[in-house]
Enzyme design. Structure first.
Site, PDB file in Angstrom:
ATOM      1  N   ASP A  82       0.823  -1.205   0.000  1.00 52.55           N
ATOM      2  CA  ASP A  82       0.000   0.000   0.000  1.00 52.55           C
ATOM      3  C   ASP A  82       0.863   1.263   0.000  1.00 52.55           C
ATOM      4  OD1 ASP A  82      -2.431   1.351  -0.029  1.00 52.55           O
ATOM      5  OD2 ASP A  82      -3.271   0.189   1.623  1.00 52.55           O
TER       6      ASP A  82
ATOM      7  N   ASP B 145     -10.475   1.931  -3.733  1.00 51.57           N
ATOM      8  CA  ASP B 145     -10.938   1.550  -2.397  1.00 51.57           C
ATOM      9  C   ASP B 145     -12.452   1.445  -2.337  1.00 51.57           C
ATOM     10  OD1 ASP B 145      -8.536   1.181  -1.116  1.00 51.57           O
ATOM     11  OD2 ASP B 145      -8.434   3.197  -0.270  1.00 51.57           O
TER      12      ASP B 145
END
Length: 694
Positions: A441, A498
């Site tokens: 990430d 997301d």
């Protein structure tokens, strides 16, 4: 004297020419030319006339336009000497090296002691041209801007298409009319960015998804970029892509751009999409095990967040496996004292409070369910409230008073000691546990863009890939903030957004398919109530949208009703039964006559079968569905067509169109010219149609 060179595949020809030893320019790019074409004639024929108010001769629109040639537009390079003096090189031809499908041109400026090199390679199978520029200097110089080799833009185009976005809203298409002047976009966030994906489509007048001529570009760099699409006063147009300006902080003797991927399509935007999809999947990505089927993915983030509890995770894993998951990914919260997003980033050691016996009991349980195990890292980031920041505050990038992002700073990846620390910590986790997957990430933008940061991140990933070649890596950056061919030459999957909102995903996936194949594009079935939009969608819609790409789940399976479990199992099994061919299929965007319908056709290699996903994004303006035309079929072949989820028809669908009640056998010509007559359905639903050549 005129010199010319050409590169060809079965679809296109690229011709470059140079006169009087000047920098080469692209003099032709388009449909394949005859092998006997006189290239010198082409060079002379493309020269434009001179009239009042112009110079006596038009400066070349070269692969690196030079300010010293009185070029009226944006130059392709900006350099300064070590003392700050502007350098205005005037390059002259030095040599050309040509091999089948490859061309390298070298030019030099003896007075400034600079060398410019441009490399081109064309792929016969994918139709993608790779172009890259290099600058070498005898003495250190400061680079402010360097474009990849410049391509002309067609003057038969009325508009250009580029891509904007935001968190949970990636890959939004912008259409901008061509006009005198420049469309200038620059991403200075230090990563590829949600805000401006480094891609551009230049469709010729009348081009659609499925027909017409189009040109496409993608800049494969993860550190922020600049794009300039400029129309000169004389009507000529140029396309420039490169790193964001002023991101080389140190003087140097060698600089290079990332690869610019470009292609011409005679089959609409889909021709560009297929080229990008195949080139990325087959030429750019390197797979730990290319023959292994893509596993159904489960990520526990939206089920537990930071609340890690071994019995609870085991229960969730049992349910995920029962649904059909084949990989379990433990997300943020397993390390340090990571109870929320304010602390412990960079303390990459297992939290003994949550895992008193380490990760092995959970991993063993996952393996007992025939699932592989993956884990989350955010290596390039650090919290101020962490042991590592307290020990090494100088490792953080940027000033002490900088604005934080998600309560964190970025580590300075240009520092070898930072990369060594991260390699040691990550290696220890990978060495001591049976882990086959990393979710990598990157949850904040950088305080300032710096190319050395990107090169440092690349170096760390490359080192880990070499040490652990069996480990697959997903590129995630608050969702789709780091998606490009540069990072994908080091990773095997991207997290597109997301947002697990099925409607938002449907739209994003549709646009992202211009560049990304199914094999790398993660798409998950989210919670009943989406955590980022608050919307509620039926499990069928959520499942089928996820089944369009690399399928996974990201919800708490304990919330599912018995009916939802049944539906999700059925769709997941369909995905498994078909992944052997859908992984290598071409994703074709369909030209829907109804703007409420977002539809695509996944066509198998060889064209023997396909599946159509027709998603309803809104209420239609008219009562009955408009026909949906398919593409790239064999006109005189017969296809067996079946609506595989006809049982999903709502009660308000009261008629009996043939597709709703039985299998059809019709010609490819009919499917491409009249199209499929679909049953009526609500917004937030999906029709799935399978086709097989008889």
């Amino acid at each position: 004297m005129i010199q010319c060179w050409r590169l060809d595949d079965s679809r296109q020809t690229l011709v470059l020419g140079s006169q009087n030893d000047h920098l080469a320019e692209v003099v032709y790019w388009g449909p394949r030319l005859s092998d006997t074409e006189n290239l010198t004639t082409l060079y002379q024929a493309q020269l434009i006339d001179v009239t009042g108010g112009m110079l006596d001769q038009n400066p070349e629109l070269s692969i690196c336009p030079e300010a010293t040639r009185t070029f009226p537009g944006q130059p392709g390079m900006s350099l300064r000497g070590a003392g700050g003096k502007p350098l205005l090189p005037k390059f002259c031809f030095e040599k050309a090296e040509q091999k089948p499908g490859k061309l390298t041109l070298t030019f030099s400026d003896k007075s400034e002691k600079l060398t410019y090199t441009a490399r081109f390679a064309i792929d016969e199978r994918t139709h993608v041209i790779e172009a890259q520029a290099f600058v070498d200097s005898d003495a250190p110089v400061h680079l402010h801007w360097l474009s990849a080799p410049v391509f002309p833009a067609t003057q038969f185009s009325d508009e250009m298409i580029d891509f904007a976005g935001r968190w949970c809203g990636e890959f939004q298409m912008n259409r901008t009319p061509w006009s005198a002047g420049m469309r200038y976009r620059e991403n200075r966030t230090g990563r590829t960015g949600h805000e401006h994906f480094p891609g551009l489509i230049v469709p010729c007048r009348g081009a659609t998804n499925t027909s017409g001529h189009a040109y496409a570009f993608h800049y494969g760099w993860s550190g922020g970029h600049r794009m300039a699409a400029e129309e000169l006063p004389d009507g000529r147009r140029q396309i420039q892509f490169g790193h964001a300006t002023r991101v080389e902080m140190e003087a140097g003797r060698h600089f290079e751009t990332a690869k610019l991927y470009a292609m011409f399509s005679d089959d609409g935007i889909n021709g560009c999409a297929i080229a990008f999809q195949r080139h990325l999947r087959d030429n750019v990505v390197t797979w730990p095990d290319a023959d292994r089927p893509r596993p159904v993915h489960y990520n526990c983030w939206e089920a537990v967040y930071f609340n890690h509890n071994l019995p609870e995770l085991k229960d969730i894993a049992n349910r995920a496996a029962d649904l059909g998951a084949e990989r379990f990914v433990l997300d943020d919260g397993w390390f340090g004292e990571r109870d929320d997003d304010t602390q412990a980033l960079s303390d990459w050691e297992v939290d003994p409070r949550k895992y008193p016996d380490g990760l092995k009991p959970l991993i063993d349980h996952i393996h007992s369910l025939d699932m592989t195990f993956g884990i989350w890292f955010e290596p390039e980031m650090i919290n101020e409230n962490s042991n590592i920041h307290r020990a090494h505050p100088d490792w953080a990038l940027g000033g002490e008073d900088q604005i934080l992002g998600r309560q964190q700073k970025a580590l300075n990846m240009a520092l070898p000691e930072v990369r060594d620390f991260l390699f040691d910590r990550i290696s220890a986790i990978l060495r001591d546990h049976d882990i086959e997957y990393i979710k990598w990430d990157h949850n904040r933008v950088l305080p300032s863009p710096d190319a050395a940061q990107t090169r440092g991140s690349y170096a760390l990933i490359d080192r880990l890939r070499e040490a652990f070649p069996h480990v697959e890596i997903e590129s995630c950056a608050s969702g789709g903030g780091r998606i490009d061919f540069g990072i994908l030459s080091r990773t095997q999957r991207v997290w597109l957004s997301d947002s697990n909102d099925a409607l938002e995903r449907l739209r994003m996936q549709h646009n992202a398919a211009i560049f990304l194949p199914m094999a790398v594009t993660g798409s998950h079935v989210g919670p009943r109530e989406c955590h980022t939009s608050g919307r509620v969608f039926d499990i069928r819609y959520r499942a089928w949208v996820a089944a369009q790409r690399h399928m996974g789940f990201e919800m708490d399976p304990r919330e599912l009703t018995e009916e939802e479990v049944t539906v999700l199992k059925e769709v997941t099994q369909w995905w498994k039964d078909n992944r052997h061919w859908t992984i290598g299929a071409d994703i074709l965007r369909l030209d829907s006559a109804d703007p409420a319908v977002i539809a695509e056709q996944q066509l198998a290699d060889g064209g023997g079968r396909f599946v159509v996903f027709a998603g309803k994004a809104d209420t239609s303006a008219q009562i009955a569905p408009r026909p949906l035309c398919l593409t790239r079929l064999t006109a005189d072949a017969t296809y067996r067509i079946e609506l595989i989820n006809r049982a999903d028809a709502p009660e308000l669908s009261r008629g009996n169109p043939l597709l709703k009640t039985e299998t059809l056998e019709v010609s490819g010509a009919y499917l491409m010219n009249h199209g499929l007559t679909l049953p009526w359905n609500f917004p937030g639903t999906m029709w799935v149609i399978e086709g097989t050549k008889v």
